[in-house]
Design a protein around this motif. Structure first.
Motif, PDB file in Angstrom:
ATOM      1  N   PRO A 134       0.813  -1.222   0.000  1.00  0.00           N
ATOM      2  CA  PRO A 134       0.000   0.000   0.000  1.00  0.00           C
ATOM      3  C   PRO A 134       0.842   1.266   0.000  1.00  0.00           C
ATOM      4  CG  PRO A 134      -0.876  -1.599   1.562  1.00  0.00           C
ATOM      5  CD  PRO A 134       0.456  -2.134   1.097  1.00  0.00           C
ATOM      6  N   VAL A 135       0.279   2.338  -0.559  1.00  0.00           N
ATOM      7  CA  VAL A 135       1.024   3.581  -0.751  1.00  0.00           C
ATOM      8  C   VAL A 135       1.526   4.159   0.566  1.00  0.00           C
ATOM      9  CG1 VAL A 135       0.844   5.968  -1.554  1.00  0.00           C
ATOM     10  CG2 VAL A 135      -0.177   4.134  -2.887  1.00  0.00           C
ATOM     11  N   ALA A 136       0.699   4.145   1.608  1.00  0.00           N
ATOM     12  CA  ALA A 136       1.083   4.800   2.863  1.00  0.00           C
ATOM     13  C   ALA A 136       2.390   4.236   3.407  1.00  0.00           C
ATOM     14  CB  ALA A 136      -0.031   4.652   3.891  1.00  0.00           C
ATOM     15  N   GLY A 137       2.523   2.898   3.401  1.00  0.00           N
ATOM     16  CA  GLY A 137       3.745   2.286   3.900  1.00  0.00           C
ATOM     17  C   GLY A 137       4.939   2.583   3.008  1.00  0.00           C
ATOM     18  N   LEU A 138       4.743   2.498   1.685  1.00  0.00           N
ATOM     19  CA  LEU A 138       5.849   2.770   0.769  1.00  0.00           C
ATOM     20  C   LEU A 138       6.290   4.225   0.860  1.00  0.00           C
ATOM     21  CD1 LEU A 138       7.714   1.701  -1.467  1.00  0.00           C
ATOM     22  CD2 LEU A 138       5.993   2.433  -3.128  1.00  0.00           C
ATOM     23  N   LEU A 139       5.332   5.140   1.027  1.00  0.00           N
ATOM     24  CA  LEU A 139       5.689   6.547   1.106  1.00  0.00           C
ATOM     25  C   LEU A 139       6.537   6.845   2.340  1.00  0.00           C
ATOM     26  CD1 LEU A 139       5.396   9.285  -0.260  1.00  0.00           C
ATOM     27  CD2 LEU A 139       3.348   9.669   1.115  1.00  0.00           C
ATOM     28  N   ARG A 140       6.214   6.194   3.464  1.00  0.00           N
ATOM     29  CA  ARG A 140       7.056   6.375   4.654  1.00  0.00           C
ATOM     30  C   ARG A 140       8.485   5.941   4.359  1.00  0.00           C
ATOM     31  NH1 ARG A 140       2.436   4.475   7.392  1.00  0.00           N
ATOM     32  NH2 ARG A 140       3.246   2.341   7.388  1.00  0.00           N
ATOM     33  N   LEU A 141       8.619   4.857   3.607  1.00  0.00           N
ATOM     34  CA  LEU A 141       9.953   4.369   3.259  1.00  0.00           C
ATOM     35  C   LEU A 141      10.653   5.333   2.312  1.00  0.00           C
ATOM     36  CD1 LEU A 141      11.915   1.915   3.509  1.00  0.00           C
ATOM     37  CD2 LEU A 141      10.838   1.027   1.436  1.00  0.00           C
ATOM     38  N   LEU A 142       9.948   5.810   1.289  1.00  0.00           N
ATOM     39  CA  LEU A 142      10.556   6.677   0.291  1.00  0.00           C
ATOM     40  C   LEU A 142      10.910   8.046   0.863  1.00  0.00           C
ATOM     41  CD1 LEU A 142       8.350   5.927  -2.859  1.00  0.00           C
ATOM     42  CD2 LEU A 142      10.612   5.038  -2.314  1.00  0.00           C
ATOM     43  N   ALA A 143      10.135   8.509   1.830  1.00  0.00           N
ATOM     44  CA  ALA A 143      10.402   9.822   2.416  1.00  0.00           C
ATOM     45  C   ALA A 143      11.550   9.787   3.409  1.00  0.00           C
ATOM     46  CB  ALA A 143       9.134  10.354   3.095  1.00  0.00           C
ATOM     47  N   PHE A 144      11.924   8.605   3.860  1.00  0.00           N
ATOM     48  CA  PHE A 144      12.899   8.518   4.946  1.00  0.00           C
ATOM     49  C   PHE A 144      14.288   9.035   4.564  1.00  0.00           C
ATOM     50  CE2 PHE A 144      15.807   6.413   7.924  1.00  0.00           C
ATOM     51  CZ  PHE A 144      15.278   6.896   9.110  1.00  0.00           C
ATOM     52  N   PRO A 145      14.812   8.802   3.341  1.00  0.00           N
ATOM     53  CA  PRO A 145      16.135   9.362   3.040  1.00  0.00           C
ATOM     54  C   PRO A 145      16.195  10.869   3.226  1.00  0.00           C
ATOM     55  CG  PRO A 145      15.537   7.743   1.389  1.00  0.00           C
ATOM     56  CD  PRO A 145      14.320   7.951   2.238  1.00  0.00           C
ATOM     57  N   GLU A 146      15.153  11.581   2.823  1.00  0.00           N
ATOM     58  CA  GLU A 146      15.161  13.034   2.995  1.00  0.00           C
ATOM     59  C   GLU A 146      15.005  13.408   4.467  1.00  0.00           C
ATOM     60  OE1 GLU A 146      13.700  16.634   0.296  1.00  0.00           O
ATOM     61  OE2 GLU A 146      12.041  15.458   1.103  1.00  0.00           O
TER      62      GLU A 146
END
Length: 405
Positions: A134-146
């Motif tokens: 699901p998008v919510a979980g993936l977005l948390r992962l993708l936002a983490f580097p920044e």
């Protein structure tokens, strides 16, 4: 190396689309890794093949893997423990145990991203296709580097308030000396390397030529509404789509009035989806008589979805240019204007705040700290407006900041 991240609303068939994309990519000659970061771990069932924490060859050119976080923590723990071993006696705290590591803030995201980075840089595959769940979980992962990069900037020059404490030979490190002072150099070096790694990984993930995000939805108004919100959140963090997969479209062929009615509704919804996401390609996939399970069924599903398109390639242009690492800055009569793509947003839902040299942009439940270019750091926000899919923020010079500078 190419990376394709497949995500969508739960229940839309994200895992099936990711698996079918990987099977088709391998059959068309690409060395393919199918990687699941979804904790639900449904990939093995779709493939009809057991998966473990190590890569498993399914057929020539196709390898699959289910990331096991406990295994990842155990594998990386010795290196982490070695780095921290000298620090624990000096700061008089008990060593962290393996089981406690996973509860540290950001630990799961960091380990997951390290696994993804290792797969992307291994050189063993032409493409890594990720079942992102699901998008919510993936977005948390993708936002983490920044997010990680933001914290590191708070520690490091030029804007790091604590840099003088850590920099070897200066500040507290020099004043305290002894065992505390001996920790300064490795601590400073570690933070610097983490910052650089976070920047490099984000550059890969936000590069439209290197990484594609494919959004999976079903032909329903609720699914379209959720997909709009998902794209807004992804765009806020600098990510773009290369395609949208519309799954489970009913055909009127050979059906009764009930089926014909649903087929007509799906046709109308498909037109609405195509219009909403244009020019991003929309790939329609018909409702199949049975669930596609196993490599043969997945290959047929993939062929129906992609046709002549290459599942390993960049399928189309994104809907909007996003902020990425460098938002666009233009001079205006009053000062400057900063702009980036933010589709499907009502202006009333956008909130802006200044935090040091960052501009914090909040849209609904989503928030991003955008690093300001040097020209805007001595300016203040004047106005903000939406023009189409672009958020345009006007800045005017702040006399007090220019005088102090």
């Amino acid at each position: 190396m190419r990376c394709v991240l497949v995500t969508g609303k739960g229940g839309a068939g994200t895992t099936t689309v990711a698996a079918a994309s990987a099977v088709l990519a391998a059959q068309r000659g690409h060395r393919t890794l199918l990687l699941s970061v979804d904790p639900a771990a449904g990939l093995a069932g779709v493939l009809d093949h057991p998966l473990g924490p190590d890569p498993t060859e399914l057929e020539p050119g196709l390898v699959a893997q289910q990331i096991d976080l406990r295994r990842v923590v155990a594998a990386r723990w010795p290196a982490v423990r070695a780095v921290l071993a000298d620090a624990w006696p000096a700061i008089d705290v008990d060593p962290v145990e393996l089981e406690e590591l996973a509860f540290l803030p950001g630990a799961i995201e960091t380990l997951m991203l390290l696994e993804l980075r290792d797969r992307l840089t291994s050189g063993e595959h032409d493409i890594v296709i990720v079942d992102g769940g699901p998008v919510a979980g993936l977005l948390r992962l993708l936002a983490f580097p920044e997010t990680l990069s933001w914290y590191c900037r708070r520690l490091l020059p030029p804007d790091g308030a604590f840099a003088r404490w850590l920099r070897p030979g200066f500040g507290w490190a020099a004043a305290l000396g002894g065992r505390w002072g001996s920790l300064a150099a490795p601590a400073y070096d570690t933070v610097s390397r983490v910052h650089r790694a976070a920047i490099d990984l984000r550059a890969i993930l936000t590069d439209h030529a290197s990484t594609s995000i494919r959004l999976v939805l079903t032909p329903e108004s609720g699914s379209l509404s959720a997909a709009r919100g998902s794209l807004t959140a992804l765009a806020l963090h600098g990510y773009t789509l290369d395609s949208v997969v519309v799954n489970r479209i009913l055909s009127p062929v050979g059906g009764d009035a009930w089926r014909a009615g649903w087929a007509a509704a799906h046709r109308e919804m498909l037109a609405d989806i195509s219009g909403a996401f244009a020019p991003t390609p929309v790939l329609p996939v018909g409702y199949r008589p049975g669930e596609p399970v196993g490599l043969e069924e997945l290959a047929a599903f993939g062929a129906a979805a992609y046709g002549e398109l290459d599942p390993a390639g960049v399928l189309g242009a994104p809907l909007a240019t996003t902020a990425g690492e460098q938002p666009r800055v233009e001079r205006t009569d009053e000062g400057f204007a900063l702009s980036f793509g933010l589709p499907f947003v009502d202006g009333a839902a956008v909130d802006l705040a200044r935090l040091g040299d960052d501009l914090v942009v909040t849209v609904g439940a989503f928030r991003r700290a955008v690093p300001l270019p040097a020209a805007l750091r001595r300016c203040e926000v004047s106005t903000a407006r939406l023009r189409g899919d672009q958020l345009i923020i006007s800045f005017v010079p702040d006399p007090d900041l220019w005088v102090r500078a």
